[in-house]
Every structure is written in C-alpha cells, then in structure tokens.
Design a protein around this motif. Structure first.
Motif, PDB file in Angstrom:
ATOM      1  N   VAL A  69       0.865  -1.178   0.000  1.00 45.47           N
ATOM      2  CA  VAL A  69       0.000   0.000   0.000  1.00 45.47           C
ATOM      3  C   VAL A  69       0.901   1.227   0.000  1.00 45.47           C
ATOM      4  N   HIS A  70       0.764   2.075  -1.021  1.00 44.22           N
ATOM      5  CA  HIS A  70       1.593   3.271  -1.138  1.00 44.22           C
ATOM      6  C   HIS A  70       0.828   4.514  -0.720  1.00 44.22           C
ATOM      7  N   PHE A  71       1.552   5.478  -0.148  1.00 40.11           N
ATOM      8  CA  PHE A  71       1.007   6.808   0.125  1.00 40.11           C
ATOM      9  C   PHE A  71       1.249   7.697  -1.100  1.00 40.11           C
ATOM     10  N   GLU A  72       0.309   8.593  -1.361  1.00 37.68           N
ATOM     11  CA  GLU A  72       0.452   9.617  -2.393  1.00 37.68           C
ATOM     12  C   GLU A  72      -0.152  10.904  -1.816  1.00 37.68           C
ATOM     13  N   THR A  73       0.666  11.893  -1.520  1.00 34.16           N
ATOM     14  CA  THR A  73       0.199  13.129  -0.908  1.00 34.16           C
ATOM     15  C   THR A  73      -0.337  14.077  -1.973  1.00 34.16           C
ATOM     16  N   GLU A  74      -1.520  14.664  -1.709  1.00 35.72           N
ATOM     17  CA  GLU A  74      -2.151  15.495  -2.728  1.00 35.72           C
ATOM     18  C   GLU A  74      -2.828  16.721  -2.108  1.00 35.72           C
ATOM     19  N   LEU A  75      -2.869  17.791  -2.874  1.00 39.32           N
ATOM     20  CA  LEU A  75      -3.689  18.943  -2.526  1.00 39.32           C
ATOM     21  C   LEU A  75      -5.143  18.589  -2.790  1.00 39.32           C
ATOM     22  N   ALA A  76      -5.994  18.843  -1.793  1.00 39.85           N
ATOM     23  CA  ALA A  76      -7.426  18.549  -1.917  1.00 39.85           C
ATOM     24  C   ALA A  76      -8.192  19.854  -2.051  1.00 39.85           C
ATOM     25  N   VAL A  77      -9.185  19.863  -2.936  1.00 36.45           N
ATOM     26  CA  VAL A  77      -9.999  21.050  -3.194  1.00 36.45           C
ATOM     27  C   VAL A  77     -11.448  20.727  -2.830  1.00 36.45           C
ATOM     28  N   MET A 199       3.532   2.243   2.682  1.00 39.43           N
ATOM     29  CA  MET A 199       3.139   2.498   4.069  1.00 39.43           C
ATOM     30  C   MET A 199       3.696   1.379   4.938  1.00 39.43           C
ATOM     31  N   GLU A 200       4.200   1.744   6.108  1.00 40.44           N
ATOM     32  CA  GLU A 200       4.747   0.755   7.025  1.00 40.44           C
ATOM     33  C   GLU A 200       4.293   1.072   8.441  1.00 40.44           C
ATOM     34  N   SER A 201       3.993   0.036   9.191  1.00 43.68           N
ATOM     35  CA  SER A 201       3.543   0.218  10.573  1.00 43.68           C
ATOM     36  C   SER A 201       4.566   1.022  11.365  1.00 43.68           C
TER      37      SER A 201
END
Length: 220
Positions: A69-77, A199-201
């Motif tokens: 499971v990967h994280f992807e950081t994004e601007l949210a509108v 993602m890692e614990s």
C-alpha cells in the motif's frame, strides 16, 4: 457506516455532505516517470467513493493482505457549488477551501489491473483509502501557487508545487465538470508529486500546506 465529516481548520464542521472524491492520475510528470508510466495527453480521471474517506489525524489502517500500500500526498480542493460544463470563472468561484489528502493505493494490485487494461478502482477505492485533512477557507489562502510537503519520521519525502501540475487546478475542475456534475461537498484530488512509497507500521506522517495547515498521523 463511515463517520467522516468535512471540518475547517478550527474544528468547526463544514455543513456539506461528502459525495464523491474525484481524482486525477499522473498530474505531475516526475511522478509518472518514477513509476515508469507514460505522461497522459489528457486528464486521467478516477473516483473514490465517500466510504474511502477518513480523518487523516486518526491512526491510519490499511489492508494487510493485498500487497503493498503506497502513500500519495495530494492537494485537496473542496467544492462549494454545483458545476456542470463550468467556465473557468465558475470553477474558480466554486472552490470553497483547500486541504491535504493521502491517495492510498494498493500498488501491486494496481499494477496487475493496468497490465490487464482494467479500471483502478479496486486499488484506489477501498475503505480508508482517502485520509483527508481539515480544510482552509479559500479566502484565507489566496496565492498564485500553493506548495505542500510530506515528511515521514521527520525526513522529507514529497514536495508538491501547483506550478508543476500538468493540469492546473481551475482547468482541471472545468474538465471534470464537463464529464460529470460536481456537487457541493465533493472533493477534487489534484495529483501527487514524485516520492511515493510504501506504508509501514509505526511511520509518523507529517503533512504541511504552505504555512497555513499542519497535520500529523501515524500508521498502525
């Protein structure tokens, strides 16, 4: 049933229901390249359901039996009024606020789906796949461009700048509204910059939008 509710930075609720979360893939060229994906010649859209939304400040959980499971950081509108075939001025005036989001992705599953030419939703739309921050009113964040960052365990992992978007925010919303109606309470995710990873614990994730919003969360 999910208990997610939009909130402002000061903790007061935004009195709009969350409908859908409309996303764009590969909106930063460097991110497309880091995953060996071609840069699309038109916006690559997909939707996360409301059931994928969780409050980002709560400890994050994710499926443990479906691969990475990967994280992807994004601007949210945050959208504040209905938009159908909107003009640029209509799209801009419909922006109610800005926040941050994690577009969590079952990467191994997404890779298999792409190889088969199948939709990505199984990799993108699971429960908890969209941690969302509180929002800042657009009136308090009027700037020519916005930057955001993700630190993991106090080390910089991702840096985003809206000037690097292949599809800038307002034209992106215009395009989305030409494909389907956006409703008040809907959220638009604007793409992730390079630096995504698993993602890692035990990870501590710290996200910042300009100097206006800071949130921190942990991975279970």
């Amino acid at each position: 049933m999910p208990d997610y509710q939009h909130h402002w930075k000061d903790g007061t609720p935004v009195h709009l229901p969350l409908g859908k979360i409309v996303c764009i893939g590969r909106n930063y060229a460097e991110h497309a390249r880091e995953l060996n994906n071609p840069v699309p010649d038109e916006p690559l859209l997909f939707i996360k359901p409301a059931t994928s939304a969780v409050h980002i400040t709560r400890p994050l959980d994710f499926p443990r039996d479906r691969g990475a499971v990967h994280f992807e950081t994004e601007l949210a509108v945050l959208i504040g009024r209905p938009l159908t075939n909107a003009s640029a001025s209509e799209a801009e005036s419909a922006i109610l606020g800005y926040g941050l989001a994690l577009d969590l992705t079952l990467r191994d599953l997404q890779t298999r789906l792409k190889e088969k030419g199948q939709p990505w939703e199984r990799a993108k739309a699971f429960d908890g796949a969209c941690p969302l921050s509180p929002f800042i009113s657009v009136d308090r964040l009027r700037r020519d461009h916005l930057t955001f960052t993700l630190d993991i365990n106090r080390e910089r992992q991702q840096t985003g700048d809206t000037r690097d978007m292949l599809n800038p925010i307002v034209p992106l919303i215009v395009h989305m509204s030409s494909q389907f109606t956006l409703m008040p309470g809907d959220v638009v995710l604007t793409g992730t910059p390079k630096g995504v990873g698993p993602m890692e614990s035990g990870q501590i994730l710290s996200l910042e939008l300009e100097d206006a919003l800071f949130v921190e969360t942990t991975v279970l």
